[in-house]
Design a protein around this motif. Structure first.
Motif, mmCIF file in Angstrom:
data_model
loop_
_atom_site.group_PDB
_atom_site.id
_atom_site.type_symbol
_atom_site.label_atom_id
_atom_site.label_comp_id
_atom_site.label_asym_id
_atom_site.label_seq_id
_atom_site.Cartn_x
_atom_site.Cartn_y
_atom_site.Cartn_z
ATOM 1 N N MET A 153 0.812 -1.207 0.000
ATOM 2 C CA MET A 153 0.000 0.000 0.000
ATOM 3 C C MET A 153 0.850 1.263 0.000
ATOM 4 O O MET A 153 0.407 2.329 -0.441
ATOM 5 C CB MET A 153 -0.929 -0.019 1.216
ATOM 6 N N ASN A 154 2.080 1.168 0.474
ATOM 7 C CA ASN A 154 2.940 2.355 0.580
ATOM 8 C C ASN A 154 3.899 2.505 -0.599
ATOM 9 O O ASN A 154 4.800 3.350 -0.551
ATOM 10 C CB ASN A 154 3.749 2.296 1.873
ATOM 11 N N SER A 155 3.723 1.716 -1.643
ATOM 12 C CA SER A 155 4.593 1.808 -2.806
ATOM 13 C C SER A 155 4.043 2.876 -3.753
ATOM 14 O O SER A 155 3.027 2.667 -4.433
ATOM 15 C CB SER A 155 4.678 0.450 -3.502
ATOM 16 N N ILE A 156 4.693 3.998 -3.821
ATOM 17 C CA ILE A 156 4.248 5.098 -4.678
ATOM 18 C C ILE A 156 4.369 4.740 -6.160
ATOM 19 O O ILE A 156 3.451 5.007 -6.937
ATOM 20 C CB ILE A 156 5.037 6.373 -4.351
ATOM 21 N N PRO A 165 -0.218 10.349 2.645
ATOM 22 C CA PRO A 165 -0.335 11.819 2.604
ATOM 23 C C PRO A 165 1.021 12.495 2.435
ATOM 24 O O PRO A 165 2.075 11.915 2.712
ATOM 25 C CB PRO A 165 -0.960 12.154 3.966
ATOM 26 N N LYS A 166 0.937 13.739 1.924
ATOM 27 C CA LYS A 166 2.105 14.599 1.756
ATOM 28 C C LYS A 166 3.167 13.957 0.861
ATOM 29 O O LYS A 166 4.364 13.983 1.159
ATOM 30 C CB LYS A 166 2.709 14.973 3.114
ATOM 31 N N ASN A 167 2.721 13.374 -0.237
ATOM 32 C CA ASN A 167 3.640 12.776 -1.203
ATOM 33 C C ASN A 167 3.588 13.580 -2.494
ATOM 34 O O ASN A 167 2.543 13.670 -3.139
ATOM 35 C CB ASN A 167 3.262 11.310 -1.455
ATOM 36 N N ALA A 168 4.709 14.165 -2.858
ATOM 37 C CA ALA A 168 4.751 15.052 -4.022
ATOM 38 C C ALA A 168 4.551 14.296 -5.332
ATOM 39 O O ALA A 168 3.955 14.818 -6.278
ATOM 40 C CB ALA A 168 6.073 15.814 -4.048
ATOM 41 N N ASP A 169 5.043 13.051 -5.425
ATOM 42 C CA ASP A 169 4.908 12.299 -6.674
ATOM 43 C C ASP A 169 3.444 11.999 -6.990
ATOM 44 O O ASP A 169 3.033 12.049 -8.163
ATOM 45 C CB ASP A 169 5.700 11.001 -6.569
ATOM 46 N N LEU A 170 2.664 11.681 -5.971
ATOM 47 C CA LEU A 170 1.239 11.415 -6.207
ATOM 48 C C LEU A 170 0.515 12.680 -6.648
ATOM 49 O O LEU A 170 -0.351 12.646 -7.537
ATOM 50 C CB LEU A 170 0.605 10.842 -4.937
ATOM 51 N N TRP A 171 0.855 13.808 -6.013
ATOM 52 C CA TRP A 171 0.235 15.071 -6.425
ATOM 53 C C TRP A 171 0.625 15.411 -7.869
ATOM 54 O O TRP A 171 -0.205 15.894 -8.659
ATOM 55 C CB TRP A 171 0.661 16.183 -5.486
ATOM 56 N N LEU A 172 1.876 15.162 -8.210
ATOM 57 C CA LEU A 172 2.318 15.461 -9.575
ATOM 58 C C LEU A 172 1.576 14.595 -10.588
ATOM 59 O O LEU A 172 1.184 15.076 -11.668
ATOM 60 C CB LEU A 172 3.828 15.230 -9.682
ATOM 61 N N LYS A 214 -7.349 8.253 -3.655
ATOM 62 C CA LYS A 214 -7.239 7.175 -2.678
ATOM 63 C C LYS A 214 -5.785 6.965 -2.273
ATOM 64 O O LYS A 214 -5.486 6.719 -1.095
ATOM 65 C CB LYS A 214 -7.816 5.894 -3.283
ATOM 66 N N ALA A 215 -4.892 7.055 -3.237
ATOM 67 C CA ALA A 215 -3.457 6.896 -2.923
ATOM 68 C C ALA A 215 -2.976 7.990 -1.984
ATOM 69 O O ALA A 215 -2.177 7.734 -1.075
ATOM 70 C CB ALA A 215 -2.648 6.917 -4.216
ATOM 71 N N ARG A 216 -3.469 9.224 -2.181
ATOM 72 C CA ARG A 216 -3.044 10.318 -1.291
ATOM 73 C C ARG A 216 -3.598 10.147 0.115
ATOM 74 O O ARG A 216 -2.970 10.590 1.087
ATOM 75 C CB ARG A 216 -3.485 11.662 -1.880
ATOM 76 N N LEU A 217 -4.764 9.559 0.236
ATOM 77 C CA LEU A 217 -5.304 9.273 1.563
ATOM 78 C C LEU A 217 -4.451 8.230 2.282
ATOM 79 O O LEU A 217 -4.229 8.334 3.492
ATOM 80 C CB LEU A 217 -6.749 8.794 1.454
ATOM 81 N N LYS A 218 -3.968 7.249 1.540
ATOM 82 C CA LYS A 218 -3.119 6.224 2.145
ATOM 83 C C LYS A 218 -1.699 6.728 2.378
ATOM 84 O O LYS A 218 -1.029 6.291 3.320
ATOM 85 C CB LYS A 218 -3.078 4.985 1.236
#
Length: 976
Positions: free
Chosen positions: A774-777, A807-814, A801-805
């Motif tokens: 679950m924590n693999s970006i 949070p504060k991950n720049a790659d997911l936001w990008l 959903k990935a950002r909820l699992k």
């Protein structure tokens, strides 16, 4: 409002609590008027369904109560009209017995009313014709209970409802008013909006053709100047300016001897008599300065003399006064103590400074007669006279002071030819045979043969002079030099430089006695009570290395490296010494320190790594291989040493030697995953795919009990490279059973199905992988890219959903921002970017994306904001460099790209952009230099770099080829 209490039943409660019913003024009037209208038309007077609950008709109270929900707590029907609660026999059971009001609270209210009475204001000032008496209808002494709060909530809900009804009309009215105001009074921006849009059509030639605005300020300046009014300056301002322009002078500080301070600063005076005397004194000074000392005639031009005097600036009379005071003071000292030579020197220098050279010479010669034993006064007399007269003076001085070395050296310097200097110096040596300065000056003028003779005589006269002994040894033959050095050791047994010179001499002759000489030197010096200082000898070792004597350097290090060092601190201190020597570019000294350290600690892997690095940077290929071969023998369990040894063999073209090294490493480290992978890489790079596949199969069998994830991963990658999809699938399925928590296997398995166009199967695999990892970006991003191919909405949901699992991950936001950009939704992309920067304010990759998404004219401002947040982030630096590139500021672009690759050499995208820039705007030399730097850095990361390097079609490309291909695929900032 209580959800279970009918509003119509609350009206009596409001009356009892001294609150006006919310419907008494508005709703009641409307309903009454509506009922009258219906009665006149003969229509039914029944209320609408939405109002039936608020205002029930007469006689329908019991029906409404039967259909309402449960009454609130402590509610008694009709209590507002004086009714009392009661219970019947049928109420026993679930019926609720009403609670009586609190007797304590009621008694307190009654008592307060009795005490206060009616305190309302019934004056005429508080009476209004339409509103009546002012003030609150609520008793100020009343207790604010739950029913009061419920009534307030009802009023607030009514206000909100009415406000919502009027909101649309109010906003429409405001919009119309604003539009009318803009039509009547348009802004400057709106007036020029169409013209600003047309500016995009203007070309560079049109811009250059725009005429320059002339200077229209000259006429205005003239006008102002003609109308300028002059106001006289106040006396205080003039006085301040006068004080600032005053100059205070003192006697020059060139007086020799003991200088006596003058008496303070001279105050300005306006005495005309003293000014005239000073002018006369200045005239005398200039006449004395222009006098010819040889013929006694003057060179003054009588016609132009008075004109020249007008150019002489006399700041004040203070200078003349100070000179007089200094002269009187020095005269007093000479008269009081005529044997005081500094007083004579000071007087002569004073007269020399003011231009009275004749008077100065007279004074100094008188001083020489009175103080003939002072060396300084004779030197000053020689300085004030001409060279010919100075020779005569110095000859006279030598008669009085035959041991004065400075007088002899000055007399030799006055000679114009070498022969005369030699003659003077040899006479000086006859009078002063023990003067080292005279011997050095004399030897410097001689030829090597004559110098050798003089040095032989010098060491006899000055046997304690180590410099003379060493100079003589350098001029002699090796055999005679040994004799000279032996005599020198006997003459000066406490000097270490003689022993070190002897060691260098033996090394130059190829003898192997260096270690013995250094050891004997330390022993002899210790016996002669000489303290052996470790730091000083370490410096001597570095000096020996720089003079070309490496064996002497090693011998010194071997003998002194352990002095005054605790046993438990030896390794740390020796590493610090070696690093310090390397910082001073003393490579041989550092190598000697490491060699001695390895002789004491032969099993230390860290020492071998440092020595290997030293040899790789400063040594040769043979020296590095020797160090590594020695290292793997003493540290057979150190995998990194084996890998370094195999890599060096491979890089030098010895593939068979690398295989031999790895085979020996297998014997020492059978469970080492790194050695297996190194062997596979060696075979893969040399196109031996069958051998690599066999090694991987053997490694999978041998490493079943240990952690062999990388071996399984490399096996699947090898099959993917060869195009064997079935074998790749089998390997990945088996690997997932062994290592379900490794996200790389899930990604490779999903990508395999994507290549086979099995999108549903790939989606299912990604979902299974996300449950385990679950924590693999990267796995989330792979799943999101798959969903993005079919539906952007699914991709948005997945990324959310990935950002909820995570949070504060720049790659997911990008990735989420890229979804909106791909969907051609700029507003949504900007909104997502704003949220991303709020959650990750220091993410360089997000700020770089923000710069790229901005309009060209606003990118510079966004770059400033990004640099404030993350100044040294390579992604931001690359984005700023692209902004300068788009603005055609090429020098700044090169500087910022260079800064980016320096901050993070592993970022391949930065190298690619830099290389693309150099191809378009650089020279061939710059391109080749950048290519060498990139190959040396060997970058592995970067979005565009990984996309090319991980492609199966590019598996054979080296760093140079990947750089070229990535640079060709990048967009040109000039076209954006």
């Amino acid at each position: 409002m209580h959800p279970n209490k009918p509003i119509w039943s609350l009206t009596n409660t409001y009356k009892n609590s001294r609150l006006v019913s919310p419907f008494s003024n508005l709703a009641g009037v409307l309903l009454c008027s509506d009922s009258k209208k219906k009665k006149a038309r003969g229509e039914s007077q029944h209320l609408p369904a939405e109002h039936s609950r608020l205002f029930p008709p007469e006689g329908a109270s019991h029906q409404l109560q039967r259909h309402t929900k449960e009454a609130p707590l402590n509610y008694v029907a009709g209590i507002g009209r004086g009714a009392n609660g009661f219970t019947t026999r049928s109420d026993i059971g679930p019926a609720r017995i009403p609670t009586a009001p609190d007797p304590v609270a009621a008694a307190a209210i009654a008592k307060r009313k009795a005490e206060d009475g009616d305190n309302a204001d019934y004056s005429e000032a508080n009476y209004d014709e339409f509103e009546g008496y002012g003030g609150s209808f609520v008793d100020p002494n009343a207790i604010y209970d739950a029913e009061d709060k419920e009534a307030d909530d009802v009023w607030e809900s009514i206000d909100r409802t009415l406000d919502q009804r009027r909101k649309a009309r109010r906003e429409e009215r405001m919009r119309q008013e604003l539009q009318q105001l803009r039509q009547e009074r348009p802004t400057i921006q709106s007036q020029f909006a169409d013209l600003k849009g047309d500016l995009q059509q203007v070309s560079y030639s049109d811009w250059d053709a725009i005429p320059e605005i002339g200077d229209t300020t000259q006429r205005f300046r003239k006008k102002v100047k003609t109308n300028m009014a002059f106001i006289p300056a106040p006396d205080s301002l003039l006085e301040q300016a006068r004080k600032e322009n005053e100059q205070y002078n003192t006697v020059p500080n060139s007086l020799g001897g003991t200088e006596t301070p003058m008496s303070g600063l001279a105050t300005p005076t306006t005495d005309l008599t003293r000014i005239g005397a000073g002018r006369k004194q200045i005239i005398g000074i200039n006449l004395a300065r222009l006098q010819d000392s040889v013929s006694g005639q003057t060179n003054v031009d009588p016609k132009g003399y008075l004109t020249d005097l007008s150019t002489i600036k006399i700041n004040s009379s203070a200078e003349i006064g100070d000179i007089k005071k200094a002269r009187l003071l020095l005269n007093s000292i000479r008269q009081t103590n005529p044997k005081h030579a500094p007083a004579w020197i000071g007087s002569a220098r004073l007269e020399s400074e003011v231009g009275k050279i004749v008077q100065a010479r007279k004074i100094i010669m008188e001083g020489c007669d009175i103080c003939p034993e002072s060396q300084d006064i004779w030197l000053e007399a020689a300085r004030l006279h001409t060279p010919e007269n100075a020779k005569v003076i110095l000859a006279k001085a030598i008669q009085h002071l035959p041991k004065a070395t400075k007088i002899w050296l000055l007399a030799a310097d006055l000679e114009t030819d070498v022969k005369g200097r030699k003659k003077v110096l040899r006479k000086s040596l006859e009078a002063n045979p023990n003067s080292a300065l005279l011997w050095k000056a004399a030897i410097e003028l001689e030829t090597p043969e004559d110098a050798k003779i003089l040095l032989g005589r010098a060491v006899e006269c000055i046997p304690k002079s180590v410099e003379m002994w060493l100079a003589l040894a350098h001029l002699e033959t090796p055999e005679n030099a040994r004799k000279v050095l032996n005599r020198a050791r006997l003459a000066v047994p406490t000097d270490s430089s003689i022993w070190i010179t002897a060691a260098k001499l033996e090394e130059s002759q190829g003898n192997e006695k260096i270690d013995m000489i250094v050891k004997r030197a330390l022993k002899t010096l210790t016996n002669n009570a000489v303290v052996i200082e470790r730091d000083q000898w370490m410096k001597e070792a570095e000096n020996a290395e720089k003079s070309g004597a490496p064996k002497t350097c090693r011998a010194i290090i071997k003998e002194v490296i352990g002095l005054n060092v605790e046993e438990e601190d030896r390794k740390r201190v020796w590493i610090e010494d070696a690093e310090g020597a390397l910082s001073r570019e003393a490579v041989e000294t550092a190598r000697a320190i490491y060699e001695h350290a390895l002789s004491i600690f032969p099993g230390k892997k860290s020492l071998y790594l440092r020595v290997a690095h030293l040899e790789k940077v400063h040594g040769t290929r043979e020296s590095l291989e020797n160090v590594l071969s020695k290292a793997v023998k003493h540290c057979p369990q150190a995998e990194i040493l084996w890998l370094m040894a195999a890599k060096e063999k491979w890089m030098n073209g010895d593939v068979d030697g690398a295989r031999i090294v790895l085979s020996e490493a297998f014997k020492a480290n059978q469970e080492s995953e790194q050695i297996w992978l190194a062997a596979v890489k060696l075979e893969n790079e040399n196109k031996e795919l069958d051998r690599a596949r066999a090694l991987l199969a053997k490694a999978r069998q041998q490493l079943q009990s240990s952690a062999g994830e990388k071996v399984w991963l490399k096996s699947a990658q090898l099959e993917r490279q060869t195009g064997n999809t079935e074998e790749e699938k089998n390997l990945l399925e088996e690997a997932l059973k062994k290592y379900p928590q490794n996200p790389k296997f899930w990604m490779m398995r999903g990508q395999l199905e994507e290549r086979r166009n099995e999108m549903d199967t790939a989606r299912e695999l990604y979902q299974r992988g996300l449950k385990n990892c679950m924590n693999s970006i990267p796995l989330w991003i792979c799943a999101g890219k798959l969903e993005q191919r079919t539906s952007n909405s699914r991709a948005r949901t997945l990324y959310e959903k990935a950002r909820l699992k995570n949070p504060k991950n720049a790659d997911l936001w990008l990735a989420a921002i890229r979804v909106e950009v791909a969907d051609n939704n700029p507003k949504a992309s900007q909104m997502t970017l704003s949220k991303a920067l709020q959650e990750c304010p220091t993410s360089g990759i997000l700020w770089a994306e923000a710069i790229d998404l901005e309009k060209p004219k606003q990118r510079r401002a966004k770059s400033v904001d990004a640099l404030k947040r993350c100044d040294n982030d390579p992604f931001v630096i690359v984005a700023v460099a692209k902004v300068f590139w788009a603005d055609r500021k090429y020098e700044k672009t090169r500087t910022w790209f260079n800064r980016a690759v320096t901050l993070n050499p592993d970022l391949g995208d930065a190298w690619a952009y830099f290389y693309k820039f150099e191809i378009q705007h650089g020279t061939e030399e710059h391109q080749q230099e950048l290519l060498k730097r990139c190959v040396a850095a060997d970058p592995r990361h970067g979005e565009n770099w990984v996309r090319v390097s991980k492609d199966i079609a590019n598996s054979d490309l080296k760093t140079e080829g990947i750089l070229t291909r990535v640079a060709n695929n990048l967009p040109n900032p000039l076209n954006q």
